[in-house]
Write an enzyme that holds these catalytic residues in place. Structure first.
Site, PDB file in Angstrom:
ATOM      1  N   ASN A   7       0.863  -1.178   0.000  1.00 34.52           N
ATOM      2  CA  ASN A   7       0.000   0.000   0.000  1.00 34.52           C
ATOM      3  C   ASN A   7       0.910   1.243   0.000  1.00 34.52           C
ATOM      4  O   ASN A   7       1.688   1.458   0.927  1.00 34.52           O
ATOM      5  CB  ASN A   7      -0.884  -0.040   1.261  1.00 34.52           C
ATOM      6  N   HIS A  10       1.181   6.198   1.777  1.00 36.45           N
ATOM      7  CA  HIS A  10       1.980   7.144   2.558  1.00 36.45           C
ATOM      8  C   HIS A  10       3.161   7.734   1.791  1.00 36.45           C
ATOM      9  O   HIS A  10       3.811   8.669   2.268  1.00 36.45           O
ATOM     10  CB  HIS A  10       2.375   6.526   3.897  1.00 36.45           C
ATOM     11  N   ARG A  18       3.955  18.791   1.293  1.00 41.94           N
ATOM     12  CA  ARG A  18       4.429  20.017   0.645  1.00 41.94           C
ATOM     13  C   ARG A  18       3.627  20.358  -0.610  1.00 41.94           C
ATOM     14  O   ARG A  18       4.021  21.230  -1.370  1.00 41.94           O
ATOM     15  CB  ARG A  18       5.907  19.861   0.258  1.00 41.94           C
ATOM     16  N   HIS A  43      -5.386   3.778  -1.802  1.00 39.65           N
ATOM     17  CA  HIS A  43      -6.711   4.149  -1.283  1.00 39.65           C
ATOM     18  C   HIS A  43      -7.016   5.577  -1.703  1.00 39.65           C
ATOM     19  O   HIS A  43      -6.384   6.522  -1.237  1.00 39.65           O
ATOM     20  CB  HIS A  43      -6.679   4.026   0.257  1.00 39.65           C
ATOM     21  N   ARG A  45      -9.077   8.244  -1.005  1.00 37.47           N
ATOM     22  CA  ARG A  45     -10.031   8.635   0.043  1.00 37.47           C
ATOM     23  C   ARG A  45     -10.900   9.777  -0.448  1.00 37.47           C
ATOM     24  O   ARG A  45     -10.494  10.574  -1.288  1.00 37.47           O
ATOM     25  CB  ARG A  45      -9.275   9.060   1.317  1.00 37.47           C
ATOM     26  N   GLU A  69      -8.432   0.687  -3.015  1.00 39.27           N
ATOM     27  CA  GLU A  69      -9.258   0.705  -1.806  1.00 39.27           C
ATOM     28  C   GLU A  69     -10.203   1.872  -1.931  1.00 39.27           C
ATOM     29  O   GLU A  69      -9.785   2.976  -2.323  1.00 39.27           O
ATOM     30  CB  GLU A  69      -8.384   0.928  -0.571  1.00 39.27           C
ATOM     31  N   THR A 100      -7.990   3.752   8.330  1.00 33.36           N
ATOM     32  CA  THR A 100      -9.211   2.941   8.402  1.00 33.36           C
ATOM     33  C   THR A 100      -9.292   2.266   9.770  1.00 33.36           C
ATOM     34  O   THR A 100      -8.394   1.518  10.147  1.00 33.36           O
ATOM     35  CB  THR A 100      -9.191   1.868   7.292  1.00 33.36           C
ATOM     36  N   GLY A 192      -1.874  -2.541   9.831  1.00 28.14           N
ATOM     37  CA  GLY A 192      -0.994  -2.546  11.002  1.00 28.14           C
ATOM     38  C   GLY A 192       0.034  -3.664  10.998  1.00 28.14           C
ATOM     39  O   GLY A 192       0.707  -3.888  12.006  1.00 28.14           O
ATOM     40  N   GLY A 213       1.271  -1.350   4.290  1.00 31.23           N
ATOM     41  CA  GLY A 213       1.624  -0.008   3.852  1.00 31.23           C
ATOM     42  C   GLY A 213       2.586   0.717   4.757  1.00 31.23           C
ATOM     43  O   GLY A 213       3.782   0.840   4.481  1.00 31.23           O
TER      44      GLY A 213
END
Ligand code: PXP
Length: 239
Positions: A7, A10, A18, A43, A45, A69, A100, A192, A213
């Site tokens: 994932n 991030h 930035r 994902h 969002r 996702e 999530t 996690g 991720g």
């Protein structure tokens, strides 16, 4: 073989800090593939806090297997059916959450979920439902027609290593993976998972794919994306 989906949300989080152009999620995704990742997950969002619409377009066009996702909204269904990623994982989404926070309520949203599964299937998109390890949710997931579930491992990940809570949550995950498999679902897991707790995660039977991720992107900041992905794949070989 247990497959790794990385994932890359991030990577986009860092770029959005930035509002710039780097680091680019696509570049990270291509390095993950080169390092042996089976698939890429992103994902989109509703609040567009990390991955942007343009990222999804270039990811769909350039990666081998993209798992999108998404929340169960008409906007996301429209985007998914237009872009046609390989698969979609439907997740619950709350605007205030950091990430999530729980599994999808399949039982209470059954009709909407069935309609979404059908719409995605009509566009040849594989569907996965991100759910807690709870028998009623799994039974409803089977009825919805989705071919995969992704078991939410966040509760497990939030417990302390070696604690009785962790043992309890792990046995729940193990039991529910067995139950779902017996009902004909394919089982993935995610949320996690890191380089430490994966040892316990590998005790869950019948897993097809892990979606990981934050821990990989965090480690990549220190050692580079290629090495971070290879180290995780090495750990997964014990499965
Ligand atoms: N699977 C699902 C359905 C998720 O929502 C997330 C977080 O975006 C992940 C896996 C990856 O979780 P983490 O970043 O904690 O590894």
């Amino acid at each position: 073989m247990l497959k790794l989906g990385v994932n890359i949300d991030h990577v986009a989080t860092l770029r959005q800090a930035r509002l710039g152009v780097e680091p680019r999620p696509l570049e990270a995704a291509l390095i993950c593939e080169e390092a042996g990742a089976w698939g890429i997950t992103a994902h989109l969002r509703e609040d567009r806090r990390h991955i942007q619409d343009a990222d999804m377009v270039e990811l769909v066009e350039n990666v081998q297997k993209l798992n999108m996702e998404m929340a169960l909204t008409d906007e996301m269904l429209q985007i998914a059916t237009k872009l046609k990623p390989n698969s979609c994982c439907i997740v619950p989404e709350k605007r205030q959450e950091l990430t999530t926070e729980g599994g999808l309520e399949v039982v209470n949203n059954f009709e909407n979920i069935c309609a979404a599964v059908k719409r995605l299937h009509d566009n040849e998109i594989i569907v996965s439902l991100f759910i807690d390890p709870v028998a009623e949710q799994i039974a409803a997931a089977v009825e919805s027609g989705a071919e995969y579930i992704e078991l939410h491992t966040g509760t497990f990940a939030n417990t302390k290593a070696g604690s009785s809570e962790r043992k309890e949550e792990l046995s729940r995950l193990m039991e529910m993976a067995e139950y779902a498999t017996n009902l004909g679902l394919k089982v993935n897991a995610g949320h996690g998972i890191d380089y430490e707790n994966i040892e316990d995660i590998l005790k869950i039977p019948h897993l097809h794919e892990l979606n990981i991720g934050h821990s990989i992107v965090s480690h990549a900041v220190m050692v580079g994306m290629k090495q971070a992905v290879s180290e995780m794949i090495d750990l997964m070989k014990k499965y």
